[in-house]
Each structure stands twice: as C-alpha cells, then as structure tokens.
Motif scaffolding. Sequence first.
Motif, PDB file in Angstrom:
ATOM      1  N   GLU A   1       0.829  -1.207   0.000  1.00  0.00           N
ATOM      2  CA  GLU A   1       0.000   0.000   0.000  1.00  0.00           C
ATOM      3  C   GLU A   1       0.862   1.256   0.000  1.00  0.00           C
ATOM      4  N   GLU A   2       1.900   1.275   0.853  1.00  0.00           N
ATOM      5  CA  GLU A   2       2.805   2.434   0.900  1.00  0.00           C
ATOM      6  C   GLU A   2       3.492   2.638  -0.455  1.00  0.00           C
ATOM      7  N   GLY A   3       4.027   1.523  -0.962  1.00  0.00           N
ATOM      8  CA  GLY A   3       4.771   1.615  -2.207  1.00  0.00           C
ATOM      9  C   GLY A   3       3.915   2.053  -3.371  1.00  0.00           C
ATOM     10  N   LEU A   4       2.711   1.484  -3.482  1.00  0.00           N
ATOM     11  CA  LEU A   4       1.821   1.858  -4.580  1.00  0.00           C
ATOM     12  C   LEU A   4       1.463   3.328  -4.521  1.00  0.00           C
ATOM     13  N   HIS A   5       1.248   3.831  -3.324  1.00  0.00           N
ATOM     14  CA  HIS A   5       0.903   5.242  -3.161  1.00  0.00           C
ATOM     15  C   HIS A   5       2.000   6.135  -3.714  1.00  0.00           C
ATOM     16  N   ASP A   6       3.252   5.772  -3.400  1.00  0.00           N
ATOM     17  CA  ASP A   6       4.363   6.630  -3.824  1.00  0.00           C
ATOM     18  C   ASP A   6       4.796   6.381  -5.274  1.00  0.00           C
ATOM     19  N   LEU A   7       4.347   5.270  -5.865  1.00  0.00           N
ATOM     20  CA  LEU A   7       4.603   5.058  -7.294  1.00  0.00           C
ATOM     21  C   LEU A   7       3.680   5.902  -8.161  1.00  0.00           C
ATOM     22  N   GLU A   8       2.601   6.422  -7.538  1.00  0.00           N
ATOM     23  CA  GLU A   8       1.615   7.197  -8.291  1.00  0.00           C
ATOM     24  C   GLU A   8       2.108   8.601  -8.613  1.00  0.00           C
ATOM     25  N   HIS A   9       3.208   9.023  -7.992  1.00  0.00           N
ATOM     26  CA  HIS A   9       3.706  10.379  -8.225  1.00  0.00           C
ATOM     27  C   HIS A   9       4.026  10.583  -9.702  1.00  0.00           C
ATOM     28  N   PRO A  10       3.677  11.690 -10.271  1.00  0.00           N
ATOM     29  CA  PRO A  10       3.885  11.918 -11.715  1.00  0.00           C
ATOM     30  C   PRO A  10       5.354  11.995 -12.123  1.00  0.00           C
TER      31      PRO A  10
ATOM     32  N   LYS B   1       1.797  -1.811 -11.385  1.00  0.00           N
ATOM     33  CA  LYS B   1       0.593  -1.384 -10.660  1.00  0.00           C
ATOM     34  C   LYS B   1      -0.537  -2.394 -10.848  1.00  0.00           C
ATOM     35  N   ARG B   2      -0.715  -2.864 -12.074  1.00  0.00           N
ATOM     36  CA  ARG B   2      -1.796  -3.818 -12.348  1.00  0.00           C
ATOM     37  C   ARG B   2      -1.489  -5.176 -11.723  1.00  0.00           C
ATOM     38  N   TYR B   3      -0.237  -5.534 -11.688  1.00  0.00           N
ATOM     39  CA  TYR B   3       0.172  -6.796 -11.056  1.00  0.00           C
ATOM     40  C   TYR B   3      -0.084  -6.758  -9.550  1.00  0.00           C
ATOM     41  N   LEU B   4       0.295  -5.659  -8.909  1.00  0.00           N
ATOM     42  CA  LEU B   4       0.160  -5.547  -7.456  1.00  0.00           C
ATOM     43  C   LEU B   4      -1.302  -5.434  -7.019  1.00  0.00           C
ATOM     44  N   THR B   5      -2.141  -4.872  -7.884  1.00  0.00           N
ATOM     45  CA  THR B   5      -3.561  -4.732  -7.529  1.00  0.00           C
ATOM     46  C   THR B   5      -4.381  -5.946  -7.965  1.00  0.00           C
TER      47      THR B   5
ATOM     48  N   CYS C   1       5.973 -11.357 -13.140  1.00  0.00           N
ATOM     49  CA  CYS C   1       6.806 -10.253 -12.677  1.00  0.00           C
ATOM     50  C   CYS C   1       7.897 -10.745 -11.730  1.00  0.00           C
ATOM     51  N   ASP C   2       8.948  -9.961 -11.607  1.00  0.00           N
ATOM     52  CA  ASP C   2      10.055 -10.239 -10.690  1.00  0.00           C
ATOM     53  C   ASP C   2       9.676  -9.684  -9.313  1.00  0.00           C
ATOM     54  N   LYS C   3       9.202 -10.555  -8.443  1.00  0.00           N
ATOM     55  CA  LYS C   3       8.683 -10.114  -7.134  1.00  0.00           C
ATOM     56  C   LYS C   3       9.756  -9.416  -6.304  1.00  0.00           C
ATOM     57  N   GLU C   4      10.957  -9.954  -6.341  1.00  0.00           N
ATOM     58  CA  GLU C   4      12.039  -9.376  -5.542  1.00  0.00           C
ATOM     59  C   GLU C   4      12.371  -7.960  -5.997  1.00  0.00           C
ATOM     60  N   LEU C   5      12.473  -7.773  -7.306  1.00  0.00           N
ATOM     61  CA  LEU C   5      12.781  -6.444  -7.831  1.00  0.00           C
ATOM     62  C   LEU C   5      11.650  -5.469  -7.518  1.00  0.00           C
ATOM     63  N   ILE C   6      10.413  -5.911  -7.665  1.00  0.00           N
ATOM     64  CA  ILE C   6       9.275  -5.021  -7.406  1.00  0.00           C
ATOM     65  C   ILE C   6       9.233  -4.604  -5.940  1.00  0.00           C
ATOM     66  N   GLN C   7       9.565  -5.521  -5.047  1.00  0.00           N
ATOM     67  CA  GLN C   7       9.598  -5.173  -3.618  1.00  0.00           C
ATOM     68  C   GLN C   7      10.616  -4.067  -3.357  1.00  0.00           C
ATOM     69  N   GLU C   8      11.759  -4.145  -4.021  1.00  0.00           N
ATOM     70  CA  GLU C   8      12.796  -3.124  -3.823  1.00  0.00           C
ATOM     71  C   GLU C   8      12.409  -1.802  -4.497  1.00  0.00           C
ATOM     72  N   VAL C   9      11.679  -1.877  -5.614  1.00  0.00           N
ATOM     73  CA  VAL C   9      11.179  -0.660  -6.250  1.00  0.00           C
ATOM     74  C   VAL C   9      10.222   0.066  -5.308  1.00  0.00           C
ATOM     75  N   LEU C  10       9.346  -0.678  -4.662  1.00  0.00           N
ATOM     76  CA  LEU C  10       8.404  -0.075  -3.713  1.00  0.00           C
ATOM     77  C   LEU C  10       9.157   0.602  -2.575  1.00  0.00           C
ATOM     78  N   PHE C  11      10.197  -0.059  -2.074  1.00  0.00           N
ATOM     79  CA  PHE C  11      11.008   0.516  -0.996  1.00  0.00           C
ATOM     80  C   PHE C  11      11.636   1.837  -1.441  1.00  0.00           C
ATOM     81  N   ASP C  12      12.249   1.837  -2.619  1.00  0.00           N
ATOM     82  CA  ASP C  12      12.892   3.057  -3.122  1.00  0.00           C
ATOM     83  C   ASP C  12      11.874   4.167  -3.376  1.00  0.00           C
TER      84      ASP C  12
END
Length: 1047
Positions: free
Chosen positions: A635-644, A673-677, A685-696
């Motif tokens: 939830e945190e990561g998706l919120h911050d991925l929405e930034h333009p 975004k579609r994968y996570l929702t 998808c590469d779950k490990e990479l996506i987890q780190e993308v959310l963190f960043d």
Amino acid sequence: MLENLNLLRAFWGLLFIFWTAFNTALVDVVGSEQQIPLSVVKLWASAFGGEIKSIAAKYSGSQLLQKKYKEYEKDVAIEEIDGLQLVKKLAKNMEEMFHKKSEAVRRLVEAAEDAYLKHEFDADLQYEYFNAVLINERDEEGNYLELGKEFILVPNDHFNNLPVNISLSDVQVPTNMYNKDPAIVNGVYWSESLNKVFVDNFDRDPSLIWQYFGSAKGFFRQYPGIKWEPDENGVIAFDCRNRKWYIQAATSPKDVVILVDVSGSMKGLRLTIAKQTVSSILDTLGDDDFFNIIAYNEELHYVEPCLNGTLVQADRANKEHFREHLDKLFAKGIGMLDIALNEAFNTLNEFNHTGQGSICSQAIMLITDGAVDTYDTIFAKYNWPDRKVRIFTYLIGREAAFADNLKWMACANKGFFTQISTLADVQENVMEYLHVLSRPKVIDQEHDVVWTEAYIDSTLPQAQKLADDQGLVLMTTVAMPVFSKQNETRSKGILLGVVGTDVPVKELLKTIPKYKLGIHGYAFAITNNGYILTHPELRPLYEEGKKRRKPNYSSVDLSEVEWEDRDDVLRNAMVNRKTGKFSMEVKKTVDKGKRVLVMTNDYYYTDIKGTPFSLGVALSRGHGKYFFRGNVTVEEGLHDLEHPDVSLADEWSYCNTDLHPEHRQMTQLEAIKRYLTGKEPLLQCDKELIQEVLFDAVVSAPIEAYWTSLALNKSENSDKGVEVAFLGTRTGLSRINLFVGPEQLTNQDFLTAEDKENIFNADHFPLWYRRAAEQIPGSFVYSIPFSTETANKSNVVTASTAIQLLDDRKSPVVAAVGIQMKLDFFQRKFWTASRQCASLDGRCAISCDDESISCYLIDNNGFILVSEDYRQTGNFFGEVEGAVMNKLLTMGSFKRFLVEFNLCSWWHSDLTAKAQRLKQTLEPCDTEYPAFVSERTIKETTGSIACDDCFKSFVIQQIPSSNLFMVVVDNECFCDSVQPITMAPIEIRYIESLKCERLKSQKIRRRPESCHGFHPEENARECGGVPGLRAKPPFVLLPLLLTIFSR
C-alpha cells in the motif's frame, strides 16, 4: 709579503666579479619565472568549491535523501552477492529461454519435412504465391501484378512498428533467379504448410520475432510477411544460402584449400570470374571453417605469402584480408596443376595433424579454365581409397574442351563439377558444393541445432527499414537443417533447406537482473570460438565524432573488449566451458570513450547447457559486491509510485509484457501497478525487484515536495541557472524535477530516450550514476556532456553525487542525485570566486583578470570546464597547455592510460559490405585510446617548467568536495617547443614479420560437438558430371572408377 697581499686582493676581486655575474644571471632567469602564490589559489578554490557544492547539494536534495535512507538503516538487510551462484542461476534462465526458441525451430523442421514427403513434384505447377517484392504492386492500369496480390500489412510494435502481416508469411526470391522456375514454385507450394506453424509458434511464445525457411533452391520464406524493396539498381542481393545460420546448419566444419589457375589463358574476363568465384566461396565459409588460397601457373603463389603451408580460421577479418589480396593476382605463364594439387594435399594433411583445424571435412576447390590430365596418380597417392578430401572443380569459360577431365576429378573424389560461363552464374554454381557437404548429415538425419554469434544482417528489410536512433538490431540466430525423408532419395542426401528464428540480444538481456549486478556489473556471453554473443562493450566506437564499428559487429572476440586479460585466462576458461572465478584490474571507458573508470572486477563464469555458449558475470569490488533488501508495505509503495515524476527503466524487465499481446502496450510502471492490484493475474513479474522498487519509491518520495518548494520560492534560483534536478536508485527508479519550463531547457535531450548514456539501459546504469559512485562519499562529480558532433559545444554542466547506506566501503550505493545547470551560470560562479583575496586593503596581488596568468577549471579526466577563452570549453587540457599537462604527468598528478586495445582486425570500415567491400582499407594495427585520470591523493601542486629561455610556473589546486581542479598558469613564458598532448587514437603498426605472426596465431577455440564428414551410404555419382563422364585413358581408368564408385 706585499706581493702576496696583492695576489690575495686580485683573487678576491676576481671572485667578486664572478659572484656578481652569477647573481645577475640568476636574477635574470628567476625574474623570468612569475611566482603564483599558492595561498591565493587555495582561497579561490575553497571559495568556489564551497559555493558550487552548496548549490548542488541544495537543489539536488542530496542531504535529504541521505537522511531518509539512514532512517531505514535498521530495517534493511545487506547481503554479499555470491557470484558463482548468481551466474549459475542466470545460465539456467538463459538455457530455458534458448530451449524454447530451439523447440519452435524443431516444430518447423518437422512440419517442413512432412510437407515435402507428401508432395509430388509437378513441372507444370502454376501457383500464385505472395512474392515479397511484388506484393501490393499494381500496373499502370491499377491491376495487381502477377505474384503481387493484395497483402495486408499493419504496423506492429513487437516488430519495431514495421508494417507486417502476422497471419501469413511471404517469399523472397533472389534477383538472379526466375520467380516462376518449377523448382521454386514447387518449393513455395509445399512450404505453404509452414504458415500454420509460424503462427502457432508465435502464439506459444509471443517473444519470438522473425521465423523463416531458407530453401536450398534459393527462395526465402519469412514470417511475419513483410514488403521487400530492391536497391537503387533494382536488385535484391540477399541470398539466404550464404548466410551464416544457413551454412552452419547445412554443413559440418571444413578445411578448404582453394586453387586458382592464373596461367596466361585465364586473362581478362576469365580471371575476373575466377576471382568472383573465390569471393563467393569465401562467403560460404564460417567461423568453424579453415582455409587458404593458392594461385598457380608454373609456380605456386600463396595469396598471403606469410601463410605458406597452413590454414587460417575463416572469420570475417581473415576473409576480407584475402579478398584484398585477390586484386593483386594477374594471369601469365603455364598452368602446372600437378604441383598445385600436391601442395594442397600436403597442406591439408600437415594442418590436420596439428589438431588446429576443423578435424572434420576437407576439400580442395579447383578454379580453372581446363586440365590436360586427370592426375589420378596424385589422387591415388593422397586420397584413394578413402577419399577423405573432396574435390570440387569449377570450369571457367564457355569452352568445354577439358571439361571431362575436371568432371572426372570431382566424381572420383566425392566432389562436384560445375561450369561458370558468366559472372551471373557464379553464385548459383558455388552453392552446389554445400549440397554435397550436407549429404552425410542428411543421411544420418542429424538435426543439429546451431547458434550464431551476435551479428547484424543489414540486407534484410526489417534491418533496412528501422529508422529509430538505435539503428540496426544486434541478434543471434538458432537454426536447424531440413532433410528429405523420401526413402528413394536417402543415399542422395537431399538437403531441402534450413529453418531459423532470430533472437535479439535485447531479449537475452531481459533474463539478466541488472539490479543484482551493481552499478558497474554486467553479464556477457561468448561462443565456442570466443566470439561475443552479448557484452555491454559490443557497441559503436567513437572516432572523430563519428561512430565507427566493425562491419556487422560479427566475429568480435572477447579479448577485444576484455583486453586487460592479456593471457586470455578468462576467455580460454569460458571457451572450454569451465565454471570458475577470475579477477583483474580493468579500465572501462565511458562518455563516448573520453573518460576511464579504473576498478577491480571479479568475473564468474559457467556454460549454458544445450548451446555452444558460455556465460560470464562481472562484479566490481567494493560496493558492487553488496546488495540490500528493504521492506515496505504494498500500500505504501503503490501510493508513492503514483507520483507523476516517477519513471522506471524501460529496458529492465520488472514484468514480462511480451507474453500476452494485451500487455504489450503497457509500460513497466503500469504493469507493476496492475500486477500488485491483482488486475492482471497472467502477468509474470520479478517479485524481488518489485519489492525493492516499492522501498525506493517510499524512501525517495519526500524529495518531490522538497523540489517543489524550491521551485515555488521565487527568491531562489532567480537567474534560472539550475534547470533540472534528478534522482536514480539501484532499482532503475528515476525522479526528475524541472526548475524551468520544458521549452527553456538548454539541453533538451537530457534524461530522454535519445540520451542513451544518461538513462538506465538494459546493460548499464546512467553515466552520472556510475561516475558519482566512484567519487568520495559526500562529494560531487561535475562534467560537461560530450557531443558526438565536434562542432556542437555543450553549454550545460551536470553535477551528481552518490547516496550510500552505510559509511564504509561495503555499503551498497543505493541511489544517486544531481542537477544540471547552465554553463555560463557555473562559469560566473568560478570567476566571482577567483577575484577574492585575503589582503586587508582589498588590493589583490594577483587575479585571474591579469594578462600575465591564465586560469582554468579542469575535471579529473583533464577536460576544461572554464577557460578565459570560451572556445576551449570541453577541450582536453593537454591540447591547450601541453607543457603543463606533460609536467603534471611527469609529477604523477595525472596518470595516462591506454585503453580499449581494439584490434583493427586488418580493416577499417564505416559499416557493411555490399559495394563498399572493395573500398575497405586493410591495415594491420592495434589501436590504443589514451585516457587520463587524476591521482586522488594529490590535493595541490606547484610546478615549474624549463622552456627555451625561461621558466613557466603553474599551480594546480583541488576544488574541495569535487572532481575538479583549478589550474593557474604563468602566461609570460612560452613553451612552444613542447607539443600538445592529445587524445587522438594511436595506431600501432607492426613490421611485416610480426604482422605475419599475428595472422598465423590462432586463439583457443572449441570445435562443434558434431561432425558429419562422410557416410558409407553416400551416393558419390551425384557429382554434377556423371552423364557426360568419360575416363581418360578408358582402359586404364575405367576399372579404377568402378572400384571407387562401389565404395
């Protein structure tokens, strides 16, 4: 006593005169050396350094981002990367991907062989097929041309947006062949059944691109269907049968000696046809083959004299080298074929015993206008009864007086005879020998899978039509031969053709998780010959502002890019399919070859099973060996991925959007975004990479508000000197903020797809990220971007700094931030700082405004960022102040490296063969590219240079917290005798004997695992000349001929 006193006075007087003269001379010399006060230069450097760092840190937000990552320090896990485990895992991934491609090709083979088995040849067959050149073409009355029916073409993004038909294939026929020849029409008819398999393969594996069938008759069926365009002369030179993938799949490796008759009767057109025949034979030789060319009259003339009595590998470099020498042949004298045959057999025999060649098939190609004898005594001595060396004879000219003898030689030695009367006949007649060499493989029914090294085929329409900035696409091909299964033709070993599919190198890179390799790390793969399949350095080289590359990129050896491995330890271990580790210091060029990064790499390597390839991974020591895992909620990561302002590396594979057509239009960010929702359950998808993308995304999110507040504060950046702030993380996540309107940007291409070196790519991090990672933590790296156009001077400065998680060398670099500012803004800050002085009365003893000195600001690679002469901006300092640069090198303040030790491979060329082939200039040389790096421990230095009649002084002072140096040079002493130091490439030319040794030297290679040189059931009577065969003399040779044919 008085006399002694007078003598003493005279001595002291003389001594005084000498002392006065010496001091006067000393004053004159010293007076010519202007003293530049170090303390003043240090003050200027400190003032400028403090000011520019303050600006860079403020607008980049580096301190805020460093603080945010520190806040998460306790919640992350740092791991050391296990290089061997990593390379084994990647090799397994590639093995699976390659297996899918080869299975698609295998299905095509089965379909083609079944279709041919069911087909009965019909010489009168009339069949309207889709001719790739004629489709959609109309005559003057608006009617479709014959073989040119309507063929629907629609742009398809999976095929580089080219107009294609994904439901049907179409057929290309070489210009020199008749479109409606019965053999062509029948072949096209039965191969129509491949359409269904093409489509089915594409449905099963949507990552497939071009699939095709190259017929032994010369036509080329390609899926998806695409329009072919003739060149300006109305010609399509493409013939599938002389493509590497076809030759490798159709034949086994071979050793070949080509004998060319240069006797007087070969003058004029005959010699021209003979040379073209040799050139066409060379086209059919590949990297697993070995050859030599011997011209003969009453004497032997090796086309390359230094290769007397041996063979060389048929790589592109050697073939082009021999082509150049063909032009030097001229006809005279009498043809002594017996001498030439003896030499050819001896050469093949001796070379075979060295164990260096193919150790498979052997052949002698004889090109002549006649033979006065059958030379059976020579064949009996060297070749009978086993007939291990095949003889292929090419009769040049229309006369057939000596045809019988040449037919005899070919038929008695399991070869083939053909007559070539015109230049137009050459190509088709040369191809006949491939059918003969393919017989044993066909009879064995061995469908060997072959893979080519990386190459570009610029003659294909998809290559010619690509208009994007990337230019031509680098690819490898997987291919398999197609055989006739009809029992009645089994002994004839009829090759129907070769099927194949292309695999773009980009596809291979998608299997490599760049985020696990670190900032400087990379993966690479090589073939059994040591040639590169994929490597980040397999890219254009830059010379004088223009791209220069090896023709077609083919046959680039690993030693040409990993050149520091002088003993080929890494290369040979990989060629021999070993698994292991190797370490060495490397010098990697960046920024269009102008800069160098010096580091130590650890290499890990293993083989890719089921292929001829080996895979390697390079990890840089220090931060490059560590990886960390962060943890935030989805939830945190998706919120911050929405930034333009957030974007992800387009060429990285976060999710595989190629598997299903409905996903191909998605960006990687949309796919995540579609994968996570849960909206796209089919996405892989590469779950490990996506987890780190959310963190960043979460950690870097606050910087957006920070940049916004700066942009809204009108008092800040009032002169709009700072234009862009940017951020990149180890997961390929980027954020960009503009402090000026998009139309006001000085550098419009920065951080766009056109700016390849400054964005995340499949095989490298951005340049500003890589350079910042090698700086001392907390300092900024400043540079002026180089343009490939020499006249286009850059007018911006980029500054970037790395963000580390911990304060030691084991800390991974988690991100990099930076700004881009106007060059004139940056230079104004420098000139303002250089006018300061510490005197109480404000009167400075020295200033950069003084004509007696010149002030420069240079970076750690010696490039000028600031000079009083604006035209010098971006130039190398040694070109402007050669004497000072030379002294800095002597003192150790700068080091000079010779990097990219690229083999010229005996030629220079802009691009591909075709008409340019004969214009290429062959030059035996290696090329060294100089690069310069400052010594990190040097903070300040003063120096003096003895010139012709004066001393030139200078001061160099490091700018704090940067990669910059201020250089102040005495302007009143000229050192015109010292030559400028340039960055021009240095070509090392070799004396003739050393050139010869280099030609003879052969690197370690691994032979293909399969060899089909001969088969006992082979029908040797299919030799092109049996119907008219007459033995000479009949009573002597007829029994021998029958004995031979019975074997």
